[in-house]
Enzyme design. Sequence first.
Site, PDB file in Angstrom:
ATOM      1  N   ASP A  78       0.671  -1.050  -0.123  1.00 48.59           N
ATOM      2  CA  ASP A  78       0.139   0.077   0.061  1.00 48.59           C
ATOM      3  C   ASP A  78       0.841   1.164   0.111  1.00 48.59           C
ATOM      4  O   ASP A  78       2.094   1.202   0.169  1.00 48.59           O
ATOM      5  CB  ASP A  78      -1.147  -0.027   1.246  1.00 48.59           C
ATOM      6  CG  ASP A  78      -0.313  -0.555   2.543  1.00 48.59           C
ATOM      7  OD1 ASP A  78       0.687   0.038   2.710  1.00 48.59           O
ATOM      8  OD2 ASP A  78      -0.821  -1.204   3.422  1.00 48.59           O
ATOM      9  N   ASP A  80       1.435   5.422   1.110  1.00 41.60           N
ATOM     10  CA  ASP A  80       0.878   6.331   1.927  1.00 41.60           C
ATOM     11  C   ASP A  80       1.615   7.699   1.313  1.00 41.60           C
ATOM     12  O   ASP A  80       2.666   7.705   0.711  1.00 41.60           O
ATOM     13  CB  ASP A  80       1.721   6.215   3.313  1.00 41.60           C
ATOM     14  CG  ASP A  80       1.028   5.155   4.227  1.00 41.60           C
ATOM     15  OD1 ASP A  80      -0.213   4.638   3.731  1.00 41.60           O
ATOM     16  OD2 ASP A  80       1.621   4.408   4.837  1.00 41.60           O
ATOM     17  N   ASP A 159       9.251   5.934  12.791  1.00 40.41           N
ATOM     18  CA  ASP A 159      10.019   5.105  13.753  1.00 40.41           C
ATOM     19  C   ASP A 159      11.465   4.820  13.234  1.00 40.41           C
ATOM     20  O   ASP A 159      12.158   5.108  13.851  1.00 40.41           O
ATOM     21  CB  ASP A 159       9.099   3.900  13.903  1.00 40.41           C
ATOM     22  CG  ASP A 159       8.695   3.135  12.609  1.00 40.41           C
ATOM     23  OD1 ASP A 159       8.767   3.459  11.648  1.00 40.41           O
ATOM     24  OD2 ASP A 159       7.619   2.326  12.706  1.00 40.41           O
TER      25      ASP A 159
HETATM   26  P1  ATP Z   1       4.021  -2.049   6.110  1.00 43.31           P
HETATM   27  O1  ATP Z   1       4.716  -2.401   4.873  1.00 43.31           O
HETATM   28  O2  ATP Z   1       3.748  -3.322   6.978  1.00 43.31           O
HETATM   29  O3  ATP Z   1       2.678  -1.258   5.594  1.00 43.31           O
HETATM   30  P2  ATP Z   1       4.825   0.644   6.838  1.00 43.31           P
HETATM   31  O4  ATP Z   1       6.149   0.932   7.258  1.00 43.31           O
HETATM   32  O5  ATP Z   1       4.145   1.254   5.794  1.00 43.31           O
HETATM   33  O6  ATP Z   1       4.869  -0.926   6.832  1.00 43.31           O
HETATM   34  P3  ATP Z   1       2.774   1.528   8.393  1.00 43.31           P
HETATM   35  O7  ATP Z   1       2.054   1.014   9.578  1.00 43.31           O
HETATM   36  O8  ATP Z   1       1.984   1.337   6.876  1.00 43.31           O
HETATM   37  O9  ATP Z   1       4.199   0.591   8.105  1.00 43.31           O
HETATM   38  O10 ATP Z   1       2.992   2.878   8.721  1.00 43.31           O
HETATM   39  C1  ATP Z   1       3.399   3.781   7.681  1.00 43.31           C
HETATM   40  C2  ATP Z   1       4.521   4.775   8.170  1.00 43.31           C
HETATM   41  O11 ATP Z   1       4.437   5.526   9.225  1.00 43.31           O
HETATM   42  C3  ATP Z   1       5.718   4.026   8.789  1.00 43.31           C
HETATM   43  O12 ATP Z   1       6.585   3.686   7.619  1.00 43.31           O
HETATM   44  C4  ATP Z   1       6.263   4.824   9.575  1.00 43.31           C
HETATM   45  O13 ATP Z   1       7.015   6.149   8.803  1.00 43.31           O
HETATM   46  C5  ATP Z   1       5.036   5.555  10.300  1.00 43.31           C
HETATM   47  N1  ATP Z   1       4.465   4.891  11.541  1.00 43.31           N
HETATM   48  C6  ATP Z   1       3.777   3.875  11.379  1.00 43.31           C
HETATM   49  N2  ATP Z   1       3.545   3.482  12.878  1.00 43.31           N
HETATM   50  C7  ATP Z   1       4.536   4.142  13.529  1.00 43.31           C
HETATM   51  C8  ATP Z   1       4.993   4.284  14.924  1.00 43.31           C
HETATM   52  N3  ATP Z   1       4.052   3.461  15.876  1.00 43.31           N
HETATM   53  N4  ATP Z   1       5.694   5.191  15.295  1.00 43.31           N
HETATM   54  C9  ATP Z   1       6.127   6.096  14.475  1.00 43.31           C
HETATM   55  N5  ATP Z   1       5.928   6.224  13.212  1.00 43.31           N
HETATM   56  C10 ATP Z   1       4.959   5.122  12.749  1.00 43.31           C
HETATM   57 MG    MG Z   2       2.057   0.674   4.967  1.00 40.05          MG
END
Ligand code: ATP
Ligand code: MG
Length: 466
Positions: A78, A80, A159
């Site tokens: 996905d 963002d 993060d």
């Molecule tokens: P995935 O591939 O599992 O979706 P992702 O890195 O995109 O991994 P998401 O949960 O979709 O994870 O979150 C999108 C972004 O938002 C992360 O890459 C990070 O930059 C930020 N983020 C998400 N959760 C947190 C958190 N708990 N603390 C700090 N930053 C966060």
């Molecule tokens: Mg994501």
Amino acid sequence: MITKFIKRILRRDPMVKHTQANNTGAPKRIPKKAHRIDPHLLSKNAVKVTHTLQQAGYEAFIVGGAVRDLALGISPKDFDVATNATPDQVQRLFRKARLIGRRFQIVHVTFFGKGHPEIIEVSTFRALLDNAGDHVAESGRILRDNVWGSQGEDAARRDFTINAMYYDPSSETVLDYHGGMADMQKKTLRMIGDPAKRYREDPVRMLRAVRFAAKTGFELDGATRAPIAKLGKLLNDVPSARLFDEILKLLMSGYSWAAIQGLKDAGLHHGLLPLLDHILDTGADSKGANDFVKLALANTDERIQSGKSVSAGFLFATLLWPDLLKNWKANSAKGMANIPALHDAMDDTIATQSSGMTIQRRFESDMREIWSMQPRFERRVGRYPYRLIESPRFRAGYDFMLLRCATGELNPAIGQWWTDFIATDVTGQDELMASVKNESGNSPSPAKRRRRRKPKAAVPPESAAS
Ligand code: ATP
Ligand code: MG
């Protein structure tokens, strides 16, 4: 006092540049030849969103996990987008846009194409909340998070360094505030800022550390790993629904077995799922249970990695099966009849799980259906098999039964019989029924035989477990 107030007001205006209010510094600009992101891996809709925002005069970037995956050459699941437009300003630019969330307000922009609709999540740059007292609990946990900030601040509150890169599809440039690209090259997962403080703000980050390490194969940086042993217990304060979501993401990451080992290594599995405690803590005596869970997880990982769907109900049904089996056997040993013994064991197993992270109701009914189907695979007489293949969740129950065969808990010949049964026509099915009769001396009653309905056409073997 007054300056503090003015600062706070300024932070609410996303178009204001925060040049000295934060210590985030300038980002490194990484050109295409250095990051080598393949534009073909981009979602057209995500690019549309960034273009629309940019044309309206805002800054807009693809951000977070999508940039990390793109840089790894993986197609992100996905996308963002991060922008300096407020949620209201974003919403006004798109026809299908919805404001979501209170604690963390974002906009979902939906696109309807040939397949599933695609949702692009658009969030406004967030401020760092160091001094915003009313947003942070005593423990340091962040409660509300809708104070807008600069891109640099937004990067600092993410993060891991590899999750804090911003990609502009128009210029094909990556903006990197925290050395994420260098960490990618070093295959290191590094928390931004002081790791202990960041885990206190949001203990779920410890689970995320384990999940991303499993997914990328990267090593956790020493300072990022060190505080986890002491702070793991903070996960107890996280609301159960959030914990469930995160564990589900971990199990559905396509690297669940590696991630579960990672949880164990980090000492984080206790109290998350009682089953994980059980599987990971006990040794040789639970070998059978270990085999089953391991096989189920490997099977799930393989399905996810090859783009197939997996239902959470199916997954939890497999994780809890060894427990259920133990309870079922104990009930039978007490003299209970087979089916009531199973149903009683299901209640017990589910009730025990509630002591840790609660499995949500919507998955519970799937699990019960899959479990209660299991004894029915052994009743290959009369109308039973014809009825069974007509159950709406037959495919999941069948896949589950095959797993039991693969670990030898159920005679593999039964699994093969069912595989043949669903692949053949009416005549073939009658022959198979006859073969069971010969095999076991079980003869279906003539009355039952006459009442059986015409079986459905063969079920394709691929659409399993979804
Ligand atoms: P995935 O591939 O599992 O979706 P992702 O890195 O995109 O991994 P998401 O949960 O979709 O994870 O979150 C999108 C972004 O938002 C992360 O890459 C990070 O930059 C930020 N983020 C998400 N959760 C947190 C958190 N708990 N603390 C700090 N930053 C966060
Ligand atoms: Mg994501």
